[in-house]
Design a protein around this motif. Sequence first.
Motif, PDB file in Angstrom:
ATOM      1  N   CYS A 180      47.954  57.023  53.523  1.00 48.89           N
ATOM      2  CA  CYS A 180      47.126  58.819  53.868  1.00 48.89           C
ATOM      3  C   CYS A 180      46.476  57.748  55.477  1.00 48.89           C
ATOM      4  N   HIS A 184      46.318  60.425  58.793  1.00 50.72           N
ATOM      5  CA  HIS A 184      44.313  60.724  58.973  1.00 50.72           C
ATOM      6  C   HIS A 184      43.816  59.907  59.958  1.00 50.72           C
ATOM      7  N   PRO A 196      36.676  63.779  61.868  1.00 52.20           N
ATOM      8  CA  PRO A 196      37.530  62.808  62.416  1.00 52.20           C
ATOM      9  C   PRO A 196      38.876  61.827  61.858  1.00 52.20           C
ATOM     10  N   GLN A 199      38.801  57.771  58.968  1.00 56.63           N
ATOM     11  CA  GLN A 199      38.374  57.099  57.633  1.00 56.63           C
ATOM     12  C   GLN A 199      38.858  56.546  57.246  1.00 56.63           C
ATOM     13  N   ARG A 200      40.231  55.637  57.464  1.00 54.06           N
ATOM     14  CA  ARG A 200      40.682  54.558  56.889  1.00 54.06           C
ATOM     15  C   ARG A 200      40.130  53.324  57.450  1.00 54.06           C
ATOM     16  N   HIS A 208      33.506  48.108  49.619  1.00 51.69           N
ATOM     17  CA  HIS A 208      35.397  48.139  48.964  1.00 51.69           C
ATOM     18  C   HIS A 208      36.599  47.402  49.200  1.00 51.69           C
ATOM     19  N   THR A 222      40.052  53.049  45.862  1.00 52.64           N
ATOM     20  CA  THR A 222      40.625  53.397  47.808  1.00 52.64           C
ATOM     21  C   THR A 222      40.558  55.068  47.499  1.00 52.64           C
ATOM     22  N   CYS A 223      41.005  54.756  49.094  1.00 53.18           N
ATOM     23  CA  CYS A 223      41.034  56.538  49.138  1.00 53.18           C
ATOM     24  C   CYS A 223      41.151  57.707  47.709  1.00 53.18           C
ATOM     25  N   CYS A 226      38.290  58.302  45.034  1.00 52.30           N
ATOM     26  CA  CYS A 226      37.040  59.251  45.287  1.00 52.30           C
ATOM     27  C   CYS A 226      37.697  60.521  45.862  1.00 52.30           C
ATOM     28  N   HIS A 227      39.142  60.547  45.708  1.00 56.93           N
ATOM     29  CA  HIS A 227      39.603  62.060  46.282  1.00 56.93           C
ATOM     30  C   HIS A 227      40.500  62.850  45.601  1.00 56.93           C
ATOM     31  N   PRO A 235      36.166  67.400  50.326  1.00 55.39           N
ATOM     32  CA  PRO A 235      34.214  66.501  49.889  1.00 55.39           C
ATOM     33  C   PRO A 235      33.142  68.278  49.965  1.00 55.39           C
ATOM     34  N   TRP A 239      29.415  67.292  44.479  1.00 53.01           N
ATOM     35  CA  TRP A 239      30.833  66.370  44.298  1.00 53.01           C
ATOM     36  C   TRP A 239      30.843  64.504  44.275  1.00 53.01           C
ATOM     37  N   VAL A 240      29.703  63.711  45.500  1.00 54.78           N
ATOM     38  CA  VAL A 240      30.167  62.931  45.961  1.00 54.78           C
ATOM     39  C   VAL A 240      29.109  61.846  45.047  1.00 54.78           C
ATOM     40  N   ASN A 278      30.043  57.392  53.334  1.00 55.73           N
ATOM     41  CA  ASN A 278      31.181  57.349  51.653  1.00 55.73           C
ATOM     42  C   ASN A 278      32.247  56.368  52.394  1.00 55.73           C
ATOM     43  N   HIS A 279      32.795  56.420  53.589  1.00 55.32           N
ATOM     44  CA  HIS A 279      33.786  55.343  53.800  1.00 55.32           C
ATOM     45  C   HIS A 279      33.287  54.170  53.881  1.00 55.32           C
TER      46      HIS A 279
END
Length: 435
Positions: A180, A184, A196, A199-200, A208, A222-223, A226-227, A235, A239-240, A278-279
Amino acid sequence: MRRVAAALAIVLACALAASAAPPAPAAKAATAPASPRPDSCVTCHLETGDDRLAGPAKAYTDDIHRAKGFGCTACHGGDPNAEGMEAMDPAKGYIGKPAGARIVQVCGRCHADARFMKQYNPSLRVDQVAEYESSVHGRRLRELKDPKVATCASCHAPHGIRPPSDALSTVHPLRVADTCGRCHADAKYMASYKIPTDQRDKYKKSVHWNAMSAKGDLSAPTCNDCHGNHGAAPPGVNWVGNVCGQCHTVMAELFGKSVHAKAFTQMGVPGCAACHDNHDIRPTGDHMVGATGDAVCASCHNPDDAGGKTATTMRGLLDALAGEWDKARGLLEKAEHAGMEVSQPQFELSSAKDALVKARAAIHAFTIEPVKAEVDGGLAIARKAHARGVRALEELRFRRTGLVVSVVIIVALIGGLLLKIRYLERPRAAGTKSS
Ligand code: HEC
Ligand code: HEC
Ligand code: HEC
Ligand code: HEC
Ligand code: HEC
Ligand code: HEC
Ligand code: HEC
Ligand code: HEC
Ligand code: HEC
């Protein structure tokens, strides 16, 4: 009337799908031999010596599709028996290098066909295209013809496609973040968007990623956990909690019923992420509870409002139990080192630690009662264990005193005995000398 319309729609959809699909039909592919004999596509492409053309042919030897008996034509069409350039005749179904929506069509021809896929692997899902279409990636591709979004071939390196469980797969849990991140985390690539690109990097600092990479716990997210694998869910505030709640059920239930659930939705604050990010999710601790300093509550409450007072009380409770537990643990350890038998109270004390863990989870109700209930239970256990430790040490002292007294008595006895012996021997010695 409605049924006729529905039937018409289905016929139309089928006709469209048939005309859109590359004409190497799935049925033909299904009867392909288990190990394809080298076809002209591979032979000639390897001979070109051009990386762009030979690379795919080389990489394809490890692709799951090859292992299942598919050749280049499964995705590109064409005639694998023709020796020359006429192998790539569009009249023979050759589609060239697919791009964008065409890629989704190519992969979807098999992967969205439940009947076809069942012959290979009945447990494999066939909803990837449907999910993809509903994702931010799929919607932007369809509605805006955005060429920069991910398609099937961005996340699954074509010509080297492997199942997610294969450690070399681009979608293996340990490699997803980089897959990703290829887009990203590339600020230049993502410059035209308003999101932004951290995220990575943030994820790779999180508890995590640490649980997954350092502790080998592949159940940590991992990504895509959650997605969504193919959902790339947009997002959203509600949903969170659902996403985190898949795994952290207790916290999610308590939070869902708390005053914050409603207040945060109204404020547009993203649930769990408001306090945990979140990340960049970091290890938690009691320091986060309270109305001052770096406590998370302090960012919205002050020490004098109702929330702030609750936070201060909760922190007091947690500190009290943590303190008592630590005190009892230290004392029992000391007794153990001194050779006393304290394994029973030590075992019992572990329930106080459990109570502390439960109290930390209970803070997510954001009321004092559930925290206090756990802390009170834990305190009683910790105090009892502490008392047992005190008794063990008293016993030790008593034994030591007893030992000292007996040693003194024994020494005194020996001393007395020696004196007595000397006394008995003295006259005889005097007698010998005088005679
Ligand atoms: C006789 C040699 C030869 C054979 C046989 C051959 N190719 Fe090619 N292929 C080439 C060459 C040369 C190019 C580059 C042509 C170009 O750039 O226009 C190419 C290009 C391609 C491309 C890239 C097209 C693009 O737009 O970038 C694909 C995909 C491809 N071949 C697939 C196949 C498939 C599938 C087969 C078998 C059905 C096949 N090839 C058979 C020589 C061959
Ligand atoms: C599972 C589907 C699939 C199979 C099977 C497949 N390809 Fe491809 N191929 C693709 C896709 C998708 C692309 C476009 C990749 C992209 O956009 O990066 C592609 C691109 C290419 C290209 C262009 C590469 C470039 O960088 O421009 C060549 C050449 C090619 N394939 C050759 C082959 C050959 C030769 C085989 C058989 C050994 C083969 N492909 C088998 C899906 C497939
Ligand atoms: C000709 C039909 C066909 C086409 C076209 C096709 N696939 Fe497949 N794919 C299969 C079959 C069959 C399997 C093997 C399933 C199994 O046995 O687990 C498979 C396996 C896979 C797997 C591994 C699944 C697993 O967990 O075992 C992935 C990932 C995958 N394909 C992605 C793609 C992508 C991406 C494309 C397009 C670039 C594509 N496929 C095109 C038929 C196809
Ligand atoms: C944004 C990245 C991404 C895109 C785009 C994507 N995939 Fe996937 N795909 C994944 C990830 C990540 C997994 C691994 C899921 C797991 O660990 O179970 C996966 C798994 C799969 C599997 C294995 C079975 C499954 O569903 O778990 C298949 C088959 C598959 N993808 C096909 C496709 C097809 C077909 C497309 C295009 C419609 C596509 N993928 C688009 C990331 C992607
Ligand atoms: C080929 C590049 C590429 C890859 C690979 C890719 N993405 Fe994307 N992604 C994009 C682009 C471009 C957008 C559109 C940005 C926007 O929404 O403004 C996007 C949008 C998103 C969004 C919506 C963001 C928003 O707030 O609008 C999410 C979530 C997302 N991607 C997650 C993922 C995940 C998870 C993966 C890996 C499994 C992944 N992406 C792989 C290019 C990519
Ligand atoms: C533990 C769950 C979780 C993991 C793991 C995760 N995300 Fe997210 N992601 C979220 C949440 C929650 C949001 C939305 C936060 C909000 O609404 O403010 C989000 C937002 C995003 C967005 C929208 C832009 C932004 O930054 O707000 C993108 C893009 C994205 N994530 C990509 C990724 C990528 C790429 C990875 C892997 C490197 C990843 N996410 C890992 C939960 C997660
Ligand atoms: C796929 C399951 C899964 C999802 C989804 C998930 N987590 Fe986790 N979480 C874990 C695992 C596993 C650990 C690691 C426990 C450990 O340290 O061994 C963890 C650890 C944590 C921790 C650290 C706990 C500690 O002991 O300090 C926090 C905080 C956390 N997660 C919050 C979140 C939040 C917030 C979300 C949603 C944005 C989320 N998690 C989504 C599985 C998940
Ligand atoms: C208003 C702030 C806040 C919100 C919202 C929140 N948390 Fe927490 N969370 C905390 C605090 C503070 C702690 C630390 C408690 C402690 O260690 O004393 C914590 C601790 C945790 C832990 C570690 C518990 C442990 O075993 O030590 C996890 C996991 C967690 N939260 C998950 C979540 C999830 C999932 C959500 C959403 C459903 C959520 N949190 C919402 C403040 C919050
Ligand atoms: C993102 C901002 C935010 C954070 C962080 C936050 N709160 Fe709140 N809290 C609110 C809002 C908004 C309300 C509802 C409005 C109100 O009554 O103050 C609320 C209400 C409360 C209430 C109910 C107050 C009443 O009037 O009965 C308590 C108790 C509470 N919070 C405790 C906490 C604790 C404990 C923490 C830290 C673990 C915390 N809050 C963190 C925003 C926050």
